[in-house]
Design a protein around this motif. Structure first.
Motif, PDB file in Angstrom:
ATOM      1  N   ALA A   1       7.127  -8.218  -3.634  1.00  0.00           N
ATOM      2  CA  ALA A   1       6.394  -7.864  -2.408  1.00  0.00           C
ATOM      3  C   ALA A   1       5.418  -6.719  -2.672  1.00  0.00           C
ATOM      4  CB  ALA A   1       7.372  -7.480  -1.300  1.00  0.00           C
ATOM      5  N   HIS A   2       5.189  -6.412  -3.969  1.00  0.00           N
ATOM      6  CA  HIS A   2       4.182  -5.431  -4.403  1.00  0.00           C
ATOM      7  C   HIS A   2       4.603  -3.979  -4.208  1.00  0.00           C
ATOM      8  CE1 HIS A   2       1.450  -8.773  -4.995  1.00  0.00           C
ATOM      9  NE2 HIS A   2       1.691  -9.167  -3.752  1.00  0.00           N
ATOM     10  N   PHE A   3       5.932  -3.716  -4.219  1.00  0.00           N
ATOM     11  CA  PHE A   3       6.379  -2.325  -4.302  1.00  0.00           C
ATOM     12  C   PHE A   3       7.165  -2.147  -5.579  1.00  0.00           C
ATOM     13  CE2 PHE A   3       9.833   0.803  -3.761  1.00  0.00           C
ATOM     14  CZ  PHE A   3       9.033   1.945  -3.744  1.00  0.00           C
ATOM     15  N   ASN A   4       6.647  -1.274  -6.458  1.00  0.00           N
ATOM     16  CA  ASN A   4       7.289  -0.965  -7.726  1.00  0.00           C
ATOM     17  C   ASN A   4       8.112   0.319  -7.540  1.00  0.00           C
ATOM     18  OD1 ASN A   4       7.801   0.188 -10.361  1.00  0.00           O
ATOM     19  ND2 ASN A   4       6.287  -1.225 -11.209  1.00  0.00           N
ATOM     20  N   TRP A   5       9.430   0.196  -7.633  1.00  0.00           N
ATOM     21  CA  TRP A   5      10.322   1.329  -7.373  1.00  0.00           C
ATOM     22  C   TRP A   5      10.009   2.503  -8.293  1.00  0.00           C
ATOM     23  CZ3 TRP A   5      14.118   4.252  -9.774  1.00  0.00           C
ATOM     24  CH2 TRP A   5      15.027   4.924  -8.947  1.00  0.00           C
ATOM     25  N   PHE A   6       9.738   2.225  -9.535  1.00  0.00           N
ATOM     26  CA  PHE A   6       9.495   3.287 -10.506  1.00  0.00           C
ATOM     27  C   PHE A   6       8.159   3.990 -10.239  1.00  0.00           C
ATOM     28  CE2 PHE A   6      12.338   0.235 -12.464  1.00  0.00           C
ATOM     29  CZ  PHE A   6      13.378   1.066 -12.864  1.00  0.00           C
ATOM     30  N   GLU A   7       7.149   3.227  -9.848  1.00  0.00           N
ATOM     31  CA  GLU A   7       5.881   3.859  -9.467  1.00  0.00           C
ATOM     32  C   GLU A   7       6.043   4.679  -8.200  1.00  0.00           C
ATOM     33  OE1 GLU A   7       2.871   0.895  -9.162  1.00  0.00           O
ATOM     34  OE2 GLU A   7       2.787   0.509 -11.337  1.00  0.00           O
ATOM     35  N   GLY A   8       6.866   4.174  -7.285  1.00  0.00           N
ATOM     36  CA  GLY A   8       7.141   4.929  -6.070  1.00  0.00           C
ATOM     37  C   GLY A   8       7.826   6.244  -6.373  1.00  0.00           C
ATOM     38  N   LEU A   9       8.782   6.217  -7.298  1.00  0.00           N
ATOM     39  CA  LEU A   9       9.469   7.439  -7.693  1.00  0.00           C
ATOM     40  C   LEU A   9       8.495   8.437  -8.310  1.00  0.00           C
ATOM     41  CD1 LEU A   9      11.996   9.133  -8.233  1.00  0.00           C
ATOM     42  CD2 LEU A   9      12.344   7.807 -10.334  1.00  0.00           C
ATOM     43  N   GLN A  10       7.592   7.959  -9.143  1.00  0.00           N
ATOM     44  CA  GLN A  10       6.602   8.841  -9.743  1.00  0.00           C
ATOM     45  C   GLN A  10       5.681   9.437  -8.680  1.00  0.00           C
ATOM     46  OE1 GLN A  10       6.346  10.119 -12.686  1.00  0.00           O
ATOM     47  NE2 GLN A  10       4.406  11.157 -12.271  1.00  0.00           N
ATOM     48  N   GLY A  11       5.291   8.617  -7.699  1.00  0.00           N
ATOM     49  CA  GLY A  11       4.470   9.124  -6.608  1.00  0.00           C
ATOM     50  C   GLY A  11       5.192  10.185  -5.804  1.00  0.00           C
TER      51      GLY A  11
ATOM     52  N   TYR B   1      15.810   7.481  -3.510  1.00  0.00           N
ATOM     53  CA  TYR B   1      15.746   7.546  -4.973  1.00  0.00           C
ATOM     54  C   TYR B   1      16.960   8.291  -5.537  1.00  0.00           C
ATOM     55  CZ  TYR B   1      10.827   6.200  -4.420  1.00  0.00           C
ATOM     56  OH  TYR B   1       9.668   5.538  -4.097  1.00  0.00           O
ATOM     57  N   GLY B   2      17.442   9.284  -4.800  1.00  0.00           N
ATOM     58  CA  GLY B   2      18.541  10.112  -5.280  1.00  0.00           C
ATOM     59  C   GLY B   2      19.834   9.356  -5.492  1.00  0.00           C
TER      60      GLY B   2
ATOM     61  N   THR C   1       0.809  -1.224   0.000  1.00  0.00           N
ATOM     62  CA  THR C   1       0.000   0.000   0.000  1.00  0.00           C
ATOM     63  C   THR C   1       0.837   1.268   0.000  1.00  0.00           C
ATOM     64  OG1 THR C   1      -0.110  -0.023   2.427  1.00  0.00           O
ATOM     65  CG2 THR C   1      -1.850  -1.197   1.232  1.00  0.00           C
ATOM     66  N   PHE C   2       2.161   1.130  -0.026  1.00  0.00           N
ATOM     67  CA  PHE C   2       3.036   2.276   0.206  1.00  0.00           C
ATOM     68  C   PHE C   2       2.776   3.422  -0.766  1.00  0.00           C
ATOM     69  CE2 PHE C   2       6.998   4.645  -0.484  1.00  0.00           C
ATOM     70  CZ  PHE C   2       7.248   5.071   0.811  1.00  0.00           C
ATOM     71  N   THR C   3       2.791   3.148  -2.045  1.00  0.00           N
ATOM     72  CA  THR C   3       2.661   4.222  -3.032  1.00  0.00           C
ATOM     73  C   THR C   3       1.290   4.879  -2.967  1.00  0.00           C
ATOM     74  OG1 THR C   3       4.219   3.079  -4.489  1.00  0.00           O
ATOM     75  CG2 THR C   3       2.852   4.785  -5.472  1.00  0.00           C
ATOM     76  N   ASP C   4       0.228   4.099  -2.816  1.00  0.00           N
ATOM     77  CA  ASP C   4      -1.120   4.663  -2.743  1.00  0.00           C
ATOM     78  C   ASP C   4      -1.303   5.508  -1.486  1.00  0.00           C
ATOM     79  OD1 ASP C   4      -1.845   3.498  -5.133  1.00  0.00           O
ATOM     80  OD2 ASP C   4      -2.657   1.690  -4.177  1.00  0.00           O
ATOM     81  N   ALA C   5      -0.664   5.099  -0.398  1.00  0.00           N
ATOM     82  CA  ALA C   5      -0.831   5.802   0.883  1.00  0.00           C
ATOM     83  C   ALA C   5       0.156   6.941   1.056  1.00  0.00           C
ATOM     84  CB  ALA C   5      -0.679   4.811   2.041  1.00  0.00           C
ATOM     85  N   LEU C   6       0.989   7.194   0.054  1.00  0.00           N
ATOM     86  CA  LEU C   6       2.062   8.176   0.173  1.00  0.00           C
ATOM     87  C   LEU C   6       1.600   9.543   0.685  1.00  0.00           C
ATOM     88  CD1 LEU C   6       5.080   7.809  -0.339  1.00  0.00           C
ATOM     89  CD2 LEU C   6       4.768   8.846  -2.586  1.00  0.00           C
ATOM     90  N   PRO C   7       0.482  10.092   0.203  1.00  0.00           N
ATOM     91  CA  PRO C   7       0.070  11.418   0.685  1.00  0.00           C
ATOM     92  C   PRO C   7      -0.194  11.487   2.181  1.00  0.00           C
ATOM     93  CG  PRO C   7      -1.106  10.834  -1.325  1.00  0.00           C
ATOM     94  CD  PRO C   7      -0.405   9.595  -0.866  1.00  0.00           C
ATOM     95  N   SER C   8      -0.460  10.361   2.830  1.00  0.00           N
ATOM     96  CA  SER C   8      -0.779  10.365   4.257  1.00  0.00           C
ATOM     97  C   SER C   8       0.459  10.257   5.139  1.00  0.00           C
ATOM     98  CB  SER C   8      -1.728   9.209   4.588  1.00  0.00           C
ATOM     99  OG  SER C   8      -1.082   7.955   4.399  1.00  0.00           O
ATOM    100  N   TYR C   9       1.624  10.050   4.539  1.00  0.00           N
ATOM    101  CA  TYR C   9       2.837   9.853   5.315  1.00  0.00           C
ATOM    102  C   TYR C   9       3.576  11.171   5.562  1.00  0.00           C
ATOM    103  CZ  TYR C   9       2.310   4.835   4.398  1.00  0.00           C
ATOM    104  OH  TYR C   9       1.843   3.545   4.337  1.00  0.00           O
ATOM    105  N   ALA C  10       4.534  11.112   6.484  1.00  0.00           N
ATOM    106  CA  ALA C  10       5.362  12.280   6.791  1.00  0.00           C
ATOM    107  C   ALA C  10       6.177  12.697   5.566  1.00  0.00           C
ATOM    108  CB  ALA C  10       6.294  11.953   7.953  1.00  0.00           C
TER     109      ALA C  10
END
Length: 439
Positions: free
Chosen positions: A316-326, A277-278, A146-155
């Motif tokens: 484990a259902h985390f896509n690094w590239f989608e995470g970067l886009q998020g 990511y950097g 759920t990491f990428t979808d929940a990103l706006p709710s995180y610190a």
């Protein structure tokens, strides 16, 4: 014969004068970048305080804090200037690696504790940091899914990074080592690894004498102001270890061992990519080493290991590239809107210039060793890519910590000059007691 000697002397004097001129020009350029960053940042902050560059070009505020708590840092700084170059030249190699780690950690601690011992852990307890997200991790699998979808709710810091850092802290908590104090110890210990890792890389590519020459500058850097109090120090240490393994893989003459080193380098760098990511821009350093040493196979082997790590997280259902886009979407919707692109190209460079200090500029001007140039040139390429991407507008005093050791290796030509080491530790002290940073 006398005529030849005179001509040789004149040629040597001309070369020396030319190099001195380059050094002066480089340091003048360093000063110009810092001043320009300050002027631009001050003007922006006056118009809009929400750009959060209160001590331009740095985040924070100008706040001179002089007290007796400075005495340990002053004593360590004086000891470093007087004794570090000689010790670095004489110690056994393994002892030097251990000493460089201890010195880097000790210098970071000495600087941070000028504000009291609580200053080591307090920055990591901020509501913007990773620790705030730990209670939200029910299980690693669910968190990754759920990491990428929940990103706006995180610190904020979580929004800007892959999930690896939070998972690492969660694992520490599960082992009974939760809390800001344990996180601070982790950051400090891993961040200090950057110094010996850079020494290993320099020794492999340029020889032990060059590594010994750079050792004091790698341990006693102005960047230490943020190395004990920012999670980015963790990313710097892990990525530095990966690049050191790449250097070893490219110089080891035993084929099987070189293959194993390359694969190990990829695993470590893959882990680093799950922390930040950097770190991806440091591929420029890896490519420079491998191509410079004519070992392109190392790129393929290390790349395969990196893909293995990315694939494990993908399973484990985390896509690094989608995470970067998020992360990019969150960044563009946040404070980045208030930070103009062109001005922050300069401001970001100015903040980073303060973390590496003027000795890095002087060293680059004098640097002639091809092996060290593979590291420093790759780092300059990575730095340019990060700056021009617009994804690091400000706060680069901490965000770009992974680049620091690979530019400080260029200080090797300054080994005989204690004045440059004094300038470095003096700048670190001035930044610590003159600027109140959130990290």
């Amino acid at each position: 014969m006398e005529l030849v000697l005179k001509r040789g002397a004149r040629h040597g004097a001309t070369v020396g004068a030319h190099r001195a001129g380059l050094e002066h020009a480089a340091v003048a350029g360093w000063v110009l970048v810092v001043v320009a960053g300050h002027v631009l940042g001050e003007a922006l902050y006056a118009r809009d305080p929400l750009v959060h560059i209160g001590a331009p070009p740095l985040v924070g505020s100008f706040d001179l804090r002089l007290s007796t708590r400075m005495l340990p840092a002053l004593a360590l700084a004086a000891t470093a200037v007087i004794w570090a170059p000689a010790l670095a030249a004489r110690m056994r190699w393994r002892g030097l690696l251990a000493a460089s780690w201890a010195a880097a950690a000790g210098w970071a601690i000495a600087l941070a504790t000028t504000d009291g011992w609580q200053a080591l852990a307090t920055p990591l307890q901020s509501r913007f940091e990773l620790l705030t997200t730990m209670p939200l991790v029910e299980s690693p699998g669910r968190f990754l899914q759920t990491f990428t979808d929940a990103l706006p709710s995180y610190a904020t810091h979580v929004q800007g990074h892959p999930p690896g850092g939070v998972l690492l802290l969660w694992a520490l908590g599960g082992a009974g080592l939760g809390g800001a104090e344990a996180a601070a110890a982790l950051v400090l210990a891993c961040g200090a690894i950057a110094a010996p890792a850079a020494l290993v890389a320099v020794r492999a590519l340029a020889g032990e004498a060059q590594a010994r020459a750079a050792a004091p500058f790698l341990s006693f850097t102005p960047a230490a102001v943020w190395m004990a109090t920012s999670f980015d120090a963790l990313y710097a240490g892990v990525s530095a270890a990966g690049i050191a393994l790449v250097a070893l893989a490219c110089t080891d003459q035993r084929p099987r061992r070189a293959i194993l080193l390359a694969l190990a380098a990829g695993i470590v760098l893959g882990v680093a990519l799950q922390l930040s990511y950097g770190v991806a821009t440091l591929a420029a350093v890896v490519i420079a080493i491998a191509l410079g040493r004519r070992r392109p196979a190392v790129i393929a082997l290390a790349g395969a290991s990196v893909a293995l790590v990315l694939g494990a997280f993908f399973a484990a259902h985390f896509n690094w590239f989608e995470g970067l886009q998020g992360t990019r979407e969150q960044y563009l919707a946040g404070v980045s809107q208030r930070r103009p692109y062109v001005e922050f190209i300069v401001i970001s460079l100015a903040a980073f210039a303060l973390t590496v200090g003027p000795a890095a500029a002087a060293g680059l001007a004098r640097l002639r060793d091809r092996g060290i140039w593979l590291l420093a040139g790759g780092a300059l390429t990575a730095l340019a890519a990060a700056d021009l991407s617009g994804m690091s507008k400000g706060e680069t005093e901490r965000i770009w910590l992974p680049f620091v050791p690979w530019l400080l290796v260029a200080t090797a030509p300054l080994a005989r000059s204690r004045s440059w080491l004094a300038a470095q530790v003096g700048l670190g002290l001035a930044l610590q007691v003159g600027v109140r940073s959130p990290w």
